[in-house]
Write a protein that holds these residues in place. Structure first.
Motif, PDB file in Angstrom:
ATOM      1  N   GLN A 124      -0.312   0.710  -9.729  1.00 44.94           N
ATOM      2  CA  GLN A 124       1.087   1.555 -10.155  1.00 44.94           C
ATOM      3  C   GLN A 124       1.801   1.785  -8.827  1.00 44.94           C
ATOM      4  O   GLN A 124       1.153   1.789  -7.581  1.00 44.94           O
ATOM      5  CB  GLN A 124       0.722   3.015 -10.669  1.00 44.94           C
ATOM      6  N   SER A 155       4.525   3.405 -13.580  1.00 44.81           N
ATOM      7  CA  SER A 155       3.564   4.104 -13.839  1.00 44.81           C
ATOM      8  C   SER A 155       3.495   4.218 -15.372  1.00 44.81           C
ATOM      9  O   SER A 155       4.069   3.738 -16.129  1.00 44.81           O
ATOM     10  CB  SER A 155       4.420   5.799 -13.801  1.00 44.81           C
ATOM     11  N   TRP A 179      -6.205   3.858 -13.512  1.00 41.37           N
ATOM     12  CA  TRP A 179      -4.925   4.421 -13.788  1.00 41.37           C
ATOM     13  C   TRP A 179      -4.638   4.154 -15.323  1.00 41.37           C
ATOM     14  O   TRP A 179      -4.256   3.234 -15.695  1.00 41.37           O
ATOM     15  CB  TRP A 179      -3.839   3.807 -12.905  1.00 41.37           C
ATOM     16  N   GLY A 201       3.235   5.851  -9.310  1.00 39.44           N
ATOM     17  CA  GLY A 201       2.232   6.583 -10.135  1.00 39.44           C
ATOM     18  C   GLY A 201       2.611   8.052  -9.701  1.00 39.44           C
ATOM     19  O   GLY A 201       2.831   8.159  -8.126  1.00 39.44           O
TER      20      GLY A 201
END
Ligand code: BT5
Length: 325
Positions: A117, A93, A137, A120
């Motif tokens: 990710q 993440s 992201w 995430g």
């Protein structure tokens, strides 16, 4: 400093679909025609595509689908935001990496981006689907001169900045802010924001601003869990999304609005927020950690706190929670 190759690319991008002659590039940059040709070869290896039109020159027909620092910096107009980029292919993440970098002193405006990710996350440890190469992201490390109490409205500032960026680049797309941290298009979620904080009693050390945007997913790319509630910008705009340009635009607005917010508070952005929101005036159901309320979302305060008017006329202030419209 910008390389000759990037300078050539900048000029071709600036031509906005018009042909740029190789000879003119060579003359104006003071290099040989062969040097220009070599740089064009390298750009093609990086994923740019061009049409070569006889006697006219190069026309850009496609950009690589990458969020590499080189790509982002082509579009970047900011002073601080995005000037330091930590770019990864796969991460657990970007929030986790940001926490670590912020503790180690990463400067205001540092960004962390992953193409994918594997873990995430949203609020309350909910999962955030982050497939490879399709979305944005990103976490921005922000060090604003505000108190931890004031910082709680920062998510709303981020929502306004992302909405502005999307509207500016894709004129036909109209995202609506669903309090506090979602952007919806035609009722479906295309963006989620997660703001975390490193703070002492009355001092914010850093805000870790996670922004997740579905950019180029097709409908079939979403898992069954979210297929009915999620959408992507490509699905809504009907065209491939240039993620690097969008990142740069988000950082531009976020830098501007952060300055305003630090100087004048959320109140200075409240009107804009209200115009972009699909929450105010609606009948909603609010779930907070402890309770559940129903009523009409009647307004937002200068501190970014949601006001809920219940059927008996009681006005409640909601600091955090999930709403159902
Ligand atoms: C959010 O949480 O909406 C905040 C999402 C923040 C993601 C960014 S990506 C970069 C940074 N690094 C991270 O690890 N996170 C941040 P919340 O309001 O709790 O919404 C979570 C809910 O959204 C899930 O329970 C799903 O229902 C739904 N969801 C999950 N993935 C989605 C996606 N890709 N698109 C739309 N909805 C999704």
């Amino acid at each position: 400093t910008i390389s000759m190759k990037d300078e050539i690319l900048k000029r071709i991008l600036a031509a906005d679909g018009e042909a740029v002659s190789g000879q003119e590039l060579a003359d104006s940059l003071g290099v040989s025609r062969t040097a220009v040709w070599k740089h064009m070869q390298t750009l093609q290896e990086e994923g740019y595509t061009f049409d070569t039109i006889k006697k006219k020159g190069y026309v850009l027909t496609g950009v690589p689908n990458s969020l590499s620092p080189t790509q982002i910096k082509l579009f970047l107009k900011t002073e601080h935001f995005g000037r330091l980029i930590h770019y990864y292919d796969v991460v657990d993440s970007t929030q986790t990496i940001a926490h670590k970098l912020a503790q180690e002193g990463a400067p205001h405006g540092t960004i962390i981006i992953g193409e994918e990710q594997t873990a995430g996350r949203g609020r309350m440890a909910r999962p955030w689907e982050s497939a490879h190469g399709t979305g944005i992201w990103m976490t921005v490390i922000v060090r604003p001169d505000v108190t931890p109490q004031q910082a709680s409205s920062y998510t709303l500032v981020v929502a306004v900045a992302v909405t502005m960026a999307i509207k500016t680049l894709y004129k036909d797309v109209e995202p609506a802010i669903k309090w506090p941290n979602d952007l919806l298009i035609n009722g479906k979620k295309c963006t989620g924001i997660l703001t975390e904080m490193q703070a002492e009693a009355d001092l914010v050390q850093a805000l870790l601003v996670g922004i997740g945007i579905n950019a180029n997913q097709a409908a079939a790319d979403f898992s069954p869990d979210i297929a009915d509630i999620a959408t992507s910008l490509r699905l809504e705009a009907g065209e491939e999304i240039n993620r690097a340009a969008l990142v740069a635009s988000i950082l531009h607005y976020l830098e501007q609005f952060t300055e305003l917010y630090v100087k004048e508070g959320f109140a200075s952005l409240k009107t804009l927020w209200q115009q972009m929101s699909c929450t105010i005036g609606q009948r909603i159901e609010v779930t907070t950690i402890r309770e559940r309320f129903e009523g009409v979302a009647s307004g937002i305060t200068d501190d970014g706190v949601l006001q809920l008017t219940q059927d008996d006329g009681t006005v409640r202030t909601i600091y955090a929670g999930d709403i159902k419209i």
